[in-house]
Structure formats: structure tokens, C-alpha cells
Motif scaffolding. Structure first.
Motif, short mmCIF file in Angstrom:
data_model
loop_
_atom_site.label_atom_id
_atom_site.label_comp_id
_atom_site.label_asym_id
_atom_site.label_seq_id
_atom_site.Cartn_x
_atom_site.Cartn_y
_atom_site.Cartn_z
N MET A 1 62.45 -18.66 11.68
CA MET A 1 63.08 -18.90 12.97
C MET A 1 62.09 -19.61 13.88
O MET A 1 60.91 -19.28 13.91
CB MET A 1 63.53 -17.56 13.56
CG MET A 1 64.22 -17.71 14.89
SD MET A 1 65.06 -16.21 15.47
CE MET A 1 63.81 -14.98 15.31
N GLY A 2 62.60 -20.61 14.65
CA GLY A 2 61.73 -21.37 15.53
C GLY A 2 61.52 -20.67 16.85
O GLY A 2 61.79 -19.47 17.01
N VAL A 3 61.03 -21.44 17.81
CA VAL A 3 60.78 -20.91 19.15
C VAL A 3 62.13 -20.63 19.81
O VAL A 3 63.03 -21.47 19.79
CB VAL A 3 59.98 -21.93 19.99
CG1 VAL A 3 59.78 -21.42 21.40
CG2 VAL A 3 58.65 -22.21 19.32
N PRO A 4 62.31 -19.44 20.41
CA PRO A 4 63.58 -19.13 21.06
C PRO A 4 63.89 -20.12 22.19
O PRO A 4 62.99 -20.59 22.89
CB PRO A 4 63.37 -17.72 21.62
CG PRO A 4 62.27 -17.14 20.80
CD PRO A 4 61.38 -18.30 20.45
N VAL A 5 65.16 -20.44 22.36
CA VAL A 5 65.61 -21.37 23.40
C VAL A 5 65.65 -20.63 24.74
O VAL A 5 66.29 -19.58 24.84
CB VAL A 5 67.00 -21.92 23.07
CG1 VAL A 5 67.55 -22.75 24.22
CG2 VAL A 5 66.96 -22.75 21.79
N PRO A 6 64.97 -21.16 25.76
CA PRO A 6 65.03 -20.51 27.07
C PRO A 6 66.39 -20.73 27.73
O PRO A 6 66.84 -21.86 27.88
CB PRO A 6 63.90 -21.18 27.87
CG PRO A 6 63.62 -22.46 27.16
CD PRO A 6 64.07 -22.30 25.74
N VAL A 7 67.04 -19.65 28.10
CA VAL A 7 68.37 -19.72 28.70
C VAL A 7 68.41 -18.92 29.99
O VAL A 7 67.87 -17.81 30.05
CB VAL A 7 69.45 -19.25 27.69
CG1 VAL A 7 69.17 -17.86 27.19
CG2 VAL A 7 70.84 -19.33 28.29
N GLY A 8 69.00 -19.51 31.01
CA GLY A 8 69.15 -18.83 32.29
C GLY A 8 70.60 -18.44 32.52
O GLY A 8 71.50 -18.99 31.89
N ALA A 109 74.41 -26.47 22.75
CA ALA A 109 74.10 -27.19 23.99
C ALA A 109 72.64 -27.62 24.03
O ALA A 109 72.31 -28.71 24.49
CB ALA A 109 74.44 -26.32 25.20
N ALA A 110 71.76 -26.75 23.52
CA ALA A 110 70.33 -27.08 23.49
C ALA A 110 70.04 -28.28 22.59
O ALA A 110 69.07 -29.00 22.79
CB ALA A 110 69.52 -25.87 23.03
N GLN A 111 70.91 -28.50 21.59
CA GLN A 111 70.76 -29.63 20.67
C GLN A 111 71.60 -30.83 21.11
O GLN A 111 71.83 -31.75 20.34
CB GLN A 111 71.18 -29.20 19.25
CG GLN A 111 70.29 -28.16 18.65
CD GLN A 111 68.88 -28.65 18.46
OE1 GLN A 111 68.66 -29.78 18.04
NE2 GLN A 111 67.91 -27.81 18.80
N ASP A 112 72.10 -30.77 22.36
CA ASP A 112 72.92 -31.85 22.91
C ASP A 112 74.27 -31.95 22.22
O ASP A 112 74.87 -33.02 22.14
CB ASP A 112 72.19 -33.20 22.85
CG ASP A 112 72.61 -34.12 23.98
OD1 ASP A 112 73.08 -33.61 25.01
OD2 ASP A 112 72.48 -35.34 23.82
#
Length: 200
Positions: A1-8, A109-112
Motif C-alpha cells: 500500500m502506498g502513501v495514504p491520500v490526505p482527505v479533508g 478523485a485523487a487520480q483525476d
């Protein structure tokens, strides 16, 4: 698993905000942070009105330009198009936004990429009967229609490329050409208009 995606998380109601945060904390691929530091912002609303659409626009206009996933309690007819036009990258109904689906929408969404359930689009859009096969006298090729159909089904670029035997770059180019030709904002916007025009 990669770096977690920062989500607000952004919400007008503190109870909705707390519930969304709790759901996101159950997703190891994500890390919850302040909206100003987020790569993706999840906006949770009861309904979609002018104030909520302004939240989408304001969030997108932030210096970090986070992608926006909108989670709504209910969507009236036409709300999906308004949300997409305001800049939302994904749409979910709150009753369907469990940890798995919400994580999928945020990661896309993080990957566009965009996630808009086909049944949601068909429910909120008036699909005209006997619609002409094209927008403003134009039309979609079989390849464009195949790609958009898979986007509508929630597939990501790599999955579409593999299933249709195209390169990921070709899939991206096909979607880009459609959005440019018809002056649409993003992939979800293209799917919405294709459904409305009776092309999918």
C-alpha cells in the motif's frame, strides 16, 4: 500500500462532518486532515442548494485546488448537473456512502477520475425520448461511446484501457477530446450530458 491520500471534510452541519470523518477513518488508504491540506475534500450536505454549490466552488478555488467528492442526503432532478458544473469530481448519496464506496470515490478523485453512479445520473436527469444521436449536430464515435459507457459504470482509466485493449493514454485522450469538443468540465460532466442526450 502506498502513501495514504490526505482527505479533508467540509460540512455545514457538525453532525454530518463528524459522521463523514468517522467513515473516512475506517479507510487505511486515506488520512483525514484539515481541508486546507487535503488532496481531496469530501463535502457532506443534506440537500444541494445555492449555499452548498458555493461550498463546492469555494473548496475547488482553494490554493491547493483539492478534488471534491460530494455526498448528499438527497438530490433533486438536475442537481447532479449543477454539482458537476460547480466542479464536483464525484457524487454519492449519503445512504450509499459506506466506507468502501466513499474510499473508492476519494481515491478516484485523487487520480483525476470521476465517480458518478449511473443509476443516480439516470434518476436525476431527464433523458429525452428519441434524442438525436449527438450534441449540437455532433456525434460520438463507437470508441468514444465505449469509453464513456465504462466511465459511467465507475471504471478507472487503467481498467478501461485493459478491458478495451487501449493504452491508458488513449483512454485519457478520448475523454479529453470529448470534454474539449463539447466544452464540458470533466469526465462526469461528459457522462451526464451523454446520458441526457440519449447517447449511452
Amino acid at each position: 500500500m502506498g502513501v495514504p491520500v490526505p482527505v479533508g471534510v467540509v460540512a455545514l452541519d457538525p453532525v454530518l462532518e463528524a459522521g463523514t470523518r468517522s467513515t473516512l477513518l475506517a479507510c487505511p488508504e486515506l488520512t483525514v486532515c484539515e481541508p486546507g491540506n487535503a488532496r481531496v475534500a469530501v463535502l457532506t450536505v443534506d440537500r444541494l442548494g445555492p449555499a452548498e454549490l458555493d461550498m463546492v466552488r469555494t473548496t475547488r478555488a482553494h490554493l491547493t485546488r483539492p478534488a471534491v467528492v460530494l455526498v448528499a442526503g438527497a438530490l433533486a432532478s438536475g442537481d447532479a448537473l449543477h454539482a458537476l458544473a460547480a466542479g464536483a469530481r464525484g457524487l454519492l448519496l449519503r445512504r450509499e456512502a459506506d466506507a468502501s464506496r466513499l474510499a473508492h470515490a476519494v481515491l478516484a478523485a485523487a487520480q483525476d477520475d470521476c465517480t458518478v453512479p449511473t443509476d443516480l445520473l439516470e434518476q436525476v436527469l431527464d433523458r429525452p425520448e428519441g434524442a438525436e444521436r449527438g450534441w449540437a449536430g455532433g456525434s460520438l464515435s463507437d470508441r468514444e461511446r465505449s469509453v464513456l459507457r465504462m466511465v459511467a459504470d465507475g471504471h478507472e482509466t487503467a481498467e478501461i484501457a485493459q478491458q478495451l485493449a487501449y493504452s491508458p493514454r488513449t483512454v485519457t485522450t478520448v475523454v479529453h477530446d470529448i470534454t474539449q469538443r463539447y466544452r464540458l468540465r470533466n469526465r462526469a460532466h461528459a457522462v451526464a450530458y451523454a446520458l441526457r442526450a440519449g447517447l449511452l
